[in-house]
Scaffold this motif. Sequence first.
Motif, PDB file in Angstrom:
ATOM      1  N   TRP A  21       3.462  73.142  42.110  1.00 57.11           N
ATOM      2  CA  TRP A  21       3.831  74.230  42.530  1.00 57.11           C
ATOM      3  C   TRP A  21       5.444  74.265  43.039  1.00 57.11           C
ATOM      4  CZ3 TRP A  21      -0.729  77.017  45.602  1.00 57.11           C
ATOM      5  CH2 TRP A  21      -1.766  77.132  44.672  1.00 57.11           C
ATOM      6  N   LYS A  22       6.368  74.915  42.905  1.00 55.64           N
ATOM      7  CA  LYS A  22       7.652  74.788  43.374  1.00 55.64           C
ATOM      8  C   LYS A  22       7.592  75.061  44.816  1.00 55.64           C
ATOM      9  CE  LYS A  22       9.584  77.117  40.004  1.00 55.64           C
ATOM     10  NZ  LYS A  22       8.230  77.276  39.017  1.00 55.64           N
ATOM     11  N   SER A  23       6.737  76.042  45.049  1.00 58.46           N
ATOM     12  CA  SER A  23       6.852  76.425  46.567  1.00 58.46           C
ATOM     13  C   SER A  23       6.312  75.357  47.432  1.00 58.46           C
ATOM     14  CB  SER A  23       5.790  77.729  46.693  1.00 58.46           C
ATOM     15  OG  SER A  23       4.666  77.507  46.440  1.00 58.46           O
ATOM     16  N   MET A  24       5.752  74.408  47.175  1.00 62.93           N
ATOM     17  CA  MET A  24       5.284  73.341  47.948  1.00 62.93           C
ATOM     18  C   MET A  24       6.469  72.491  48.487  1.00 62.93           C
ATOM     19  SD  MET A  24       2.636  70.330  47.265  1.00 62.93           S
ATOM     20  CE  MET A  24       3.523  68.797  47.082  1.00 62.93           C
ATOM     21  N   TYR A  25       7.582  72.520  47.964  1.00 66.40           N
ATOM     22  CA  TYR A  25       8.752  71.444  48.041  1.00 66.40           C
ATOM     23  C   TYR A  25       9.696  72.335  49.073  1.00 66.40           C
ATOM     24  CZ  TYR A  25       6.349  68.833  44.864  1.00 66.40           C
ATOM     25  OH  TYR A  25       5.367  68.180  44.100  1.00 66.40           O
ATOM     26  N   ASP A  26      10.400  71.429  49.774  1.00 67.33           N
ATOM     27  CA  ASP A  26      11.180  71.958  50.828  1.00 67.33           C
ATOM     28  C   ASP A  26      12.826  71.791  50.486  1.00 67.33           C
ATOM     29  OD1 ASP A  26       8.927  70.496  52.759  1.00 67.33           O
ATOM     30  OD2 ASP A  26       9.370  72.478  53.021  1.00 67.33           O
ATOM     31  N   TYR A  27      12.975  70.544  49.731  1.00 64.08           N
ATOM     32  CA  TYR A  27      14.478  70.174  49.185  1.00 64.08           C
ATOM     33  C   TYR A  27      14.336  70.008  47.849  1.00 64.08           C
ATOM     34  CZ  TYR A  27      14.759  69.629  54.343  1.00 64.08           C
ATOM     35  OH  TYR A  27      14.600  69.741  55.749  1.00 64.08           O
ATOM     36  N   TRP A  28      15.634  70.274  47.249  1.00 63.30           N
ATOM     37  CA  TRP A  28      15.902  69.888  45.819  1.00 63.30           C
ATOM     38  C   TRP A  28      17.015  69.451  45.596  1.00 63.30           C
ATOM     39  CZ3 TRP A  28      12.257  71.472  41.807  1.00 63.30           C
ATOM     40  CH2 TRP A  28      11.239  72.156  42.357  1.00 63.30           C
ATOM     41  N   GLY A  29      17.191  68.388  44.624  1.00 59.80           N
ATOM     42  CA  GLY A  29      18.394  67.834  44.285  1.00 59.80           C
ATOM     43  C   GLY A  29      19.116  68.834  43.073  1.00 59.80           C
TER      44      GLY A  29
END
Length: 127
Positions: free
Chosen positions: A110-118
């Motif tokens: 789930w993308k919503s689980m993550y806080d930071y993206w490269g």
Amino acid sequence: QLRLVESGGGLVQPGGSLRLSCAASGFTLDYYAIGWFRQAPGKEREGVSCIGRSGGTTTYADSVKGRFTISRDNAKNTVYLRMNSLKPEDTAVYYCTAARYGLCGSNWSWKSMYDYWGQGTQVTVSS
């Protein structure tokens, strides 16, 4: 400034290998589960793999199981994705992402689980 920077992408022939790296700056990855996602042209971003905070838990999408290996070196603040037996359908922009205190459980993709993206690194598999 908190950043994730991917590297290691490129053009490779079918059957070849690449190793992607995800380096963090401005924060330590020790407290984060790390995911790799990819997005092919015209398609949704999809989860590829996840690794838990200590590296003891790893999860893979069915499409890459047995070919990709995720690992982490917390001393270097870096996570890796080793990709073997690459196929044309693996062509995509690959992103790493970090979830603070996250777990690679049933919601790992789930993308919503993550806080930071490269910003992503392009992988092209073609002859």
